[in-house]
Write a protein that holds these residues in place. Structure first.
Motif, PDB file in Angstrom:
ATOM      1  N   ILE A  82       0.830  -1.200   0.000  1.00 36.35           N
ATOM      2  CA  ILE A  82       0.000   0.000   0.000  1.00 36.35           C
ATOM      3  C   ILE A  82       0.865   1.251   0.000  1.00 36.35           C
ATOM      4  N   GLU A  83       1.909   1.263   0.838  1.00 35.16           N
ATOM      5  CA  GLU A  83       2.813   2.423   0.884  1.00 35.16           C
ATOM      6  C   GLU A  83       3.516   2.622  -0.445  1.00 35.16           C
ATOM      7  N   SER A  84       3.851   1.504  -1.100  1.00 32.49           N
ATOM      8  CA  SER A  84       4.504   1.591  -2.408  1.00 32.49           C
ATOM      9  C   SER A  84       3.573   2.230  -3.433  1.00 32.49           C
ATOM     10  N   GLN A  85       2.287   1.845  -3.414  1.00 31.90           N
ATOM     11  CA  GLN A  85       1.329   2.431  -4.357  1.00 31.90           C
ATOM     12  C   GLN A  85       1.084   3.907  -4.051  1.00 31.90           C
ATOM     13  N   ASP A  86       1.093   4.259  -2.778  1.00 28.62           N
ATOM     14  CA  ASP A  86       0.949   5.662  -2.391  1.00 28.62           C
ATOM     15  C   ASP A  86       2.079   6.497  -3.004  1.00 28.62           C
ATOM     16  N   LYS A  87       3.280   5.995  -2.895  1.00 29.17           N
ATOM     17  CA  LYS A  87       4.438   6.702  -3.453  1.00 29.17           C
ATOM     18  C   LYS A  87       4.366   6.754  -4.979  1.00 29.17           C
ATOM     19  N   ASN A  88       4.036   5.627  -5.603  1.00 28.57           N
ATOM     20  CA  ASN A  88       3.976   5.575  -7.065  1.00 28.57           C
ATOM     21  C   ASN A  88       2.914   6.530  -7.627  1.00 28.57           C
ATOM     22  N   LEU A  89       1.753   6.573  -6.969  1.00 31.08           N
ATOM     23  CA  LEU A  89       0.685   7.454  -7.448  1.00 31.08           C
ATOM     24  C   LEU A  89       1.043   8.922  -7.250  1.00 31.08           C
ATOM     25  N   GLY A  90       1.746   9.216  -6.151  1.00 28.91           N
ATOM     26  CA  GLY A  90       2.205  10.590  -5.950  1.00 28.91           C
ATOM     27  C   GLY A  90       3.141  11.026  -7.068  1.00 28.91           C
ATOM     28  N   GLU A  91       4.045  10.131  -7.460  1.00 33.69           N
ATOM     29  CA  GLU A  91       4.969  10.440  -8.547  1.00 33.69           C
ATOM     30  C   GLU A  91       4.223  10.554  -9.878  1.00 33.69           C
ATOM     31  N   LEU A  92       3.178   9.730 -10.058  1.00 26.96           N
ATOM     32  CA  LEU A  92       2.400   9.772 -11.292  1.00 26.96           C
ATOM     33  C   LEU A  92       1.670  11.110 -11.433  1.00 26.96           C
ATOM     34  N   ILE A  93       1.072  11.590 -10.345  1.00 27.03           N
ATOM     35  CA  ILE A  93       0.388  12.882 -10.378  1.00 27.03           C
ATOM     36  C   ILE A  93       1.383  14.002 -10.676  1.00 27.03           C
TER      37      ILE A  93
END
Length: 423
Positions: free
Chosen positions: A151-162
């Motif tokens: 979950i933390e990994s997806q949080d980071k990845n989505l932040g970078e995507l935005i």
């Protein structure tokens, strides 16, 4: 010292890999194996003694070692494939573009649509759902306490995507006016929802419990960020300058140069953001439905994306209001000049009042652009027209009353439009 450290490492590893009897039984039933290395009670010493019962059998040790290395290599390849699939999920989403500028695909409906089309074309029976596996979820529940890492990994990845979406918009600019891109849905929204779908499928394969709720919270966070940073944050700001205009200045007005209005590019951008918000609104609703299908039934009520859908609805309303305010403000100077004119002194009727000419010009400039750029969202173009009419007509009537006193000739000229040119 080195032997002690190695022994401690082995003990720690065995503690980590220890599985409960229920989980071990499920593994053996779902994935039966005759390989001694897969046994829960595997003993390395006994295994080696079985392979090399005598000193002469050691002559075959190279072949045995090579076979074990081959197994390890295959296992590494399988693990690498899974890891790369997770790492490249953003890139896969990036490659998924809307099929046409005005009709982006919905990733949450794509599979069902494709299956139904194939069934109709080929006249084949639809696939039936496989029977439930009684051991499904037994192994994965052991890893649920550790899925916070995912979950933390997806949080980071989505932040970078935005952040990348923001940077791309700044670098590439809004859709170009006067082209097929004008008013089109921004491609970044399709990328976002394709990424969401992959995350949802991956997480549901690992767990359909609390981790799915945690992932939903992450989805909500970045839906709001997308609405704020990509959509609302890029809406142009209004600036009106309607003071000081007179009838004489209206007579000199050319192409609306004396009235602060949105440019054609800004009108196209507003329409594009409106269309994108509509796509996000519809797709967020589908996302909520799919999440409820994936999560445990006892947790379904905790899946609620109404707040995020309301956010996109607000973006749509604000976009329409901007379009209305822009056209409304462009017509204001003409109405103000009209109310200041001494109508009681008018003795001759001209071709058409200057303020009527000005209002018609601004309407003809804006409305066709908005209509063409909202071709895929006709209901919102209709809303724009209704809102503008509801705003302009009462204001027009109010300014007419301010024109008193007015002569009969002045009354005729004040509302007289230019006759239509015969075709």
């Amino acid at each position: 010292m080195m032997e002690d450290e190695e022994l401690e490492f082995v003990e720690d590893l065995e503690a980590i890999l220890h599985l409960t009897p229920e989980v071990q039984l499920a593994i053996e039933q779902v994935f039966p194996s005759q390989d001694p290395l897969d046994r829960a009670d595997f003993n390395a010493v006994e295994y080696i003694n079985t392979l090399f019962p005598t000193e002469q059998s050691l002559a075959n040790i190279d072949e045995v070692v090579n076979n074990i290395r081959l197994k390890i290599r295959r296992l590494d390849d399988n693990i690498r494939t899974v890891v790369r699939g997770q790492t490249n999920v953003g890139q896969d989403g990036r490659q998924k573009k809307p099929e046409t500028p005005l009709e982006p695909t919905n990733p949450f409906l794509e599979d069902e649509d494709n299956v139904s089309e194939k069934d109709e074309d080929l006249d084949r029976p639809k696939k039936t759902k496989a029977p439930d596996n009684p051991f499904h979820g037994i192994v994965s529940k052991c890893f649920e306490p550790h899925l916070y890492v995912y979950i933390e990994s997806q949080d980071k990845n989505l932040g970078e995507l935005i952040d990348r979406f923001v940077a791309d918009f700044r670098a590439q600019g809004p859709p170009k006016s006067g082209t097929d891109e004008g008013g089109a849905v921004l491609p970044s929204c399709a990328d976002l929802f394709v990424y969401y779908k992959k995350c949802m499928v991956q997480c549901s394969q690992l767990s359909t419990g609390e981790p799915m709720i945690a992932l939903t919270t992450i989805f909500q966070k970045y839906l709001r960020e997308y609405a704020w940073k990509i959509l609302s944050g890029n809406l142009p700001k209004t600036s009106t300058n309607s003071g000081g205009l007179t009838i004489s200045s209206l007579l000199k007005e050319k192409e609306g140069s004396e009235v602060a209005k949105f440019t054609m590019e800004e009108l196209c951008l507003i329409c594009s953001i409106l269309s994108t918000a509509e796509y996000c609104l519809a797709t967020t609703q589908q996302l909520e439905e799919k999440l409820k299908e994936k999560v445990d039934k006892t947790l379904m009520e905790r899946i609620n994306l109404t707040g995020e859908m309301d956010t996109f609805s607000t973006v749509i309303s604000n976009s329409i209001q901007l379009l209305v305010q822009d056209l409304d403000a462009a017509c204001d100077p003409a109405l103000t000049a009209m109310s200041k004119m001494p109508w009681q002194s008018v003795e001759h009727v001209g071709d058409q009042s200057p303020y009527v000419t000005s209002v018609i010009m601004h309407i003809k400039q804006n409305v066709p652009i908005i209509r063409d750029n909202l071709a895929s969202t006709r209901k919102y173009f209709t809303q724009f027209c209704i809102k503008f009419t509801n705003s302009f007509i009462p204001k027009f009537i109010n300014h007419l009353f301010r024109c008193k006193p007015i002569s009969m000739v002045g009354a005729e000229w004040s509302v007289k439009p230019r006759p239509a040119t015969p075709k």
